[in-house]
Design a protein around this motif. Structure first.
Motif, short mmCIF file in Angstrom:
data_model
loop_
_atom_site.label_atom_id
_atom_site.label_comp_id
_atom_site.label_asym_id
_atom_site.label_seq_id
_atom_site.Cartn_x
_atom_site.Cartn_y
_atom_site.Cartn_z
N PRO A 7 -7.35 -3.64 -10.79
CA PRO A 7 -8.12 -3.82 -9.56
C PRO A 7 -9.42 -4.59 -9.80
CG PRO A 7 -7.45 -1.53 -9.85
CD PRO A 7 -7.24 -2.22 -11.16
N THR A 8 -9.99 -5.05 -8.66
CA THR A 8 -11.28 -5.74 -8.69
C THR A 8 -12.15 -5.21 -7.58
OG1 THR A 8 -12.39 -7.88 -8.59
CG2 THR A 8 -10.43 -7.60 -7.22
N ASN A 9 -13.46 -5.19 -7.85
CA ASN A 9 -14.37 -4.81 -6.77
C ASN A 9 -15.18 -6.00 -6.29
OD1 ASN A 9 -16.06 -5.22 -8.92
ND2 ASN A 9 -17.21 -3.29 -8.69
N ASN A 10 -14.91 -7.19 -6.85
CA ASN A 10 -15.72 -8.34 -6.46
C ASN A 10 -14.99 -9.65 -6.74
OD1 ASN A 10 -17.72 -10.07 -5.78
ND2 ASN A 10 -19.25 -9.32 -7.21
N SER B 50 -11.95 -5.02 2.63
CA SER B 50 -12.00 -3.57 2.58
C SER B 50 -11.16 -3.07 1.42
CB SER B 50 -11.47 -2.97 3.89
OG SER B 50 -12.23 -3.43 4.99
N ALA B 51 -11.44 -1.87 0.98
CA ALA B 51 -10.66 -1.29 -0.11
C ALA B 51 -9.20 -1.17 0.32
CB ALA B 51 -11.21 0.08 -0.49
N ILE C 50 3.85 -14.71 -5.48
CA ILE C 50 3.20 -13.62 -4.76
C ILE C 50 2.81 -12.53 -5.76
CG2 ILE C 50 3.51 -11.77 -3.07
CD1 ILE C 50 3.24 -14.41 -1.76
N ASP C 51 1.55 -12.15 -5.73
CA ASP C 51 1.07 -11.06 -6.58
C ASP C 51 0.30 -10.07 -5.73
OD1 ASP C 51 1.59 -11.88 -9.53
OD2 ASP C 51 0.79 -13.70 -8.60
N LYS C 52 0.41 -8.79 -6.09
CA LYS C 52 -0.39 -7.76 -5.44
C LYS C 52 -1.67 -7.55 -6.24
CE LYS C 52 3.32 -5.03 -3.34
NZ LYS C 52 3.98 -3.68 -3.28
N PHE C 53 -2.75 -7.29 -5.52
CA PHE C 53 -3.97 -6.87 -6.20
C PHE C 53 -4.65 -5.78 -5.39
CE2 PHE C 53 -5.62 -10.13 -3.39
CZ PHE C 53 -6.87 -9.64 -2.99
N VAL C 54 -5.44 -4.99 -6.07
CA VAL C 54 -6.12 -3.86 -5.44
C VAL C 54 -7.60 -4.19 -5.33
CG1 VAL C 54 -6.72 -1.42 -5.63
CG2 VAL C 54 -4.45 -2.24 -6.36
N LYS C 55 -8.13 -4.04 -4.12
CA LYS C 55 -9.58 -4.19 -3.92
C LYS C 55 -10.19 -2.79 -3.96
CE LYS C 55 -13.64 -5.69 -2.53
NZ LYS C 55 -14.29 -4.40 -2.28
#
Length: 670
Positions: free
Chosen positions: A601-604, A646-647, A662-667
């Motif tokens: 995941p990334t927060n930024n 948003s998260a 296509i890739d999934k990522f988590v915010k």
């Protein structure tokens, strides 16, 4: 101080990010809503309703339906004629109206019968710069020393009165200047000018005391939908249910335009001994461009599986079944797809469960609808494909299983042909879990999907191969106990249909593969009747329904229909994105091995890198495939600021020389 500086930098980055990558919100909105009302009947009789809508290439809207006496449009009195007695009677009239894309009425036409019989609207077809409509009318007249107030008929722009007709010699009185009940067929240009009309009346096989035969239109007087089609050669096809009364030794007579040279006696198979009028077959007709009858025959050819004790009351050709036609769609070769529902009467004294299942209702010598057990005798949806000769190409249906007629059901509404597939909307479900109910298509490996286990009524669509009739897939509305609308529509790969869970009205949108996309919602405190959706490839969508109270859409758009009185409401929704094919997650190719994203995941910050192929552009989507932001790249790597998201979980589409990854990522917020 340092924290304040960091916060300020993040705010600047967020603002910059929002400018470069503006979130893509729903662009669609309701533009306007209109309604008409009129008195007569109780609210639940729906004297005011819309049968069909259509859109032309310029975006104009054509609306065809019924309106009661003392008609109003958006609350204002409509003066269709200066004659004061023509529209103050509590009976239904046919109305055809054209509106521009802003909802302004451009013109309207009406048929108002006498005060004895309703004038019902049956169907409309708009194509080749012409508007075709049909309906039932009555020209009944009782001569009480005929006065000018004794109105026969208001037929479009012509007001016909008793004294006026009496001046015409009897031998010259032809429709519409002739007494009787008719089904009318009328053609207009797009400016509302009447180009052509024809009138068909029929004489029943049933002969009452004194040798009198019942006189009706081509369509049964109580029919709401009797679809027709005009093919490229000018032939007219009509499909309707038929009150199957009388004996096969007596003819069913069809008269066109009151012409003795166009009077046809048709001998139909089977005797009907119980003349209570509560059971129907379907009828199909074909007329030449000169309106000569080319054929008239029942849609159900014969049946099997009716118990002997049941056959004593009726005959094996036309047992006590009920037949309803709800839709007709046409492909580019003028093949016709007729959809509706069948049921057997299981009430006490009318067969109960005496039938020998499966009951087979044959469309011809080989194709049939199968009622497999007492469950499917409740309601069974059907669709039949006919060519222009009236030959069955294929048929399909819903199937149910259970040990009680209240175990399950599934019925079909209208159909729509698009890109080699035919789509049918419907509703049904498992009514009683304890009765082993099951709803499925083709075979038990294709059960009706269920939104929730407790949901007894589902709104769904089914997709069939238009060439073979083979089942392809289905889509289900994600709501509990949702009643479906009558018609659906398909644009590009998007399927639109109406669903009604209680008082939150929903227009559902799926991909043609059955993947649910989203809904367009609006509100009313009443349950609409006969709701339908029509969409075109310009992103315009027309919703119409009958209601007994106000309807609130959005964007300050509402229809302030009077409470306690039926009204016909129709509204325009516009969203340019609907004109584009929807690209769902399942439509993408497998990710390319040379694309990497980190951290995740990334927060930024999110880094996107391709080993040896330049990145054309990247797109961020939510899990429903909605585009949130898009950016051209033109390099092997890209640094993306995801702080404004948003998260949650998102999809990152990376396009490299036309190849999609296509890739999934988590915010994360941490």
């Amino acid at each position: 101080m340092r924290n304040v500086k960091i916060l300020f930098q993040l705010l600047v980055l967020s603002a910059l990010f929002a400018v470069i990558f503006p979130p893509v919100s729903a662009q669609g909105e309701w533009k306007w809503a209109n309604y008409w009302s009129g008195n007569g009947g109780t609210a639940n009789e729906y004297y005011n309703q819309i049968v069909k809508t259509a859109l032309d290439e310029a975006g104009n809207i054509y609306v065809f339906g019924e309106i009661g006496g003392q008609p109003t449009f958006n609350g204002q009195t409509l003066q269709f004629t200066s004659y004061p007695y023509a529209f103050n009677i509590g009976k239904r009239s046919s109305i055809l109206a054209k509106f521009d894309s802003l909802g302004n009425m451009l013109w309207y036409k009406m048929v108002k019968s006498s005060d004895q019989v309703h004038c019902l609207s049956h169907w409309m077809e708009v194509r080749d710069n012409k508007v075709y409509i049909s309906g039932n009318l009555s020209l009944e007249y009782v001569d009480y020393n005929a006065t000018v107030n004794n109105v026969w008929l208001y037929y479009f722009d012509t007001l016909i009165t008793g004294p006026q007709v009496h001046e015409i010699p009897v031998e010259q009185r032809i429709p519409p200047f002739k007494t009787g009940r008719y089904t009318y067929f009328a053609t207009f240009d797009l400016d509302g000018n009447l180009l052509d009309n024809h009138f068909v009346t029929t004489l029943s096989r049933k002969i009452s005391t004194g040798g009198v035969r019942g006189e009706y239109g081509l369509c049964n007087p109580v029919v709401t939908y009797a679809p027709f089609h005009i093919d490229r050669n000018g032939n007219t096809y009509v499909y309707t249910n038929f009150q199957y009364e009388g004996y096969e030794s007596d003819p069913y007579t069809i008269i066109v335009d009151g012409d003795t040279s166009k009077t046809y006696d048709v001998y139909l198979p089977g005797n009907v001994q119980s003349l209570d009028g509560s059971f129907f077959n379907g009828m199909m007709y074909k007329f030449s461009p000169d309106w000569e009858l080319l054929y008239a025959r029942p849609m159900v050819d014969h049946t099997e599986g009716i118990a002997t004790s049941w056959e004593l009351l009726h005959d094996s050709i036309n047992p006590h079944f009920k037949f309803y036609i709800h839709g007709l769609s046409v492909d580019e070769n003028d093949n016709m797809y007729v959809s509706g529902q069948l049921s057997l009467d299981l009430s006490a004294g009318y067969g109960d469960d005496l039938h020998q299942y499966p009951v087979l209702l044959y469309w011809d010598s080989t194709n049939y609808c199968s009622m497999q057990d007492v469950t499917s005798a409740n309601r069974t949806g059907f669709i039949v494909k006919y060519d222009t000769s009236g030959t069955v190409q294929w048929c399909n249906q819903t199937f149910t299983r259970g040990n009680h007629y209240q175990a399950a059901y599934a019925a079909f509404g209208g159909s729509f042909v698009s890109d080699g597939s035919v789509y049918v909307n419907g509703q049904g479900g498992v009514i009683n879990e304890g009765q082993n109910g099951l709803v499925y298509f083709d075979d038990e490996s294709h059960p009706l999907q269920r939104y929730q286990q407790s949901s007894s009524n589902q709104t769904f669509f089914v997709r069939y191969d238009a060439q073979t009739g083979n089942y392809l897939n289905q889509g289900v509305a994600p709501c509990i106990d949702a009643m479906s609308g009558r018609f659906l529509t398909v644009v590009n790969n998007r399927v639109f249909a109406y669903a009604n869970p209680l008082y939150v009205q929903k227009i559902c949108q799926w991909t043609n593969n059955g993947e649910f996309i989203d809904t367009i919602d609006f509100n009313t405190n009443v349950v609409p009747k006969y709701p339908s959706v029509l969409a075109n490839d310009q992103g315009r969508l027309i919703f119409h329904s009958s209601v007994t109270g106000p309807v609130v859409f959005s964007n300050s758009v509402s229809a302030n229909c009077p409470s306690g009185q039926s009204s016909a409401v129709f509204a325009l929704y516009h969203d340019p994105s609907l004109a584009e094919p929807y690209v769902g997650i399942s439509d993408y190719k497998e990710p390319l091995s040379n694309v990497r994203i980190w951290p995740n995941p990334t927060n930024n910050i999110l880094y996107v890198e391709s080993d040896n192929i330049p990145i054309d552009y990247i797109t961020i989507m939510d899990l429903n495939g909605r585009i949130l932001m898009k950016k051209n790249v033109g390099d092997n790597s890209f640094v993306m600021n995801a702080s404004c998201l948003s998260a949650g979980i998102y999809l990152l589409e990376t396009v490299c020389k036309g190849q999609v990854s296509i890739d999934k990522f988590v915010k994360s917020n941490y």
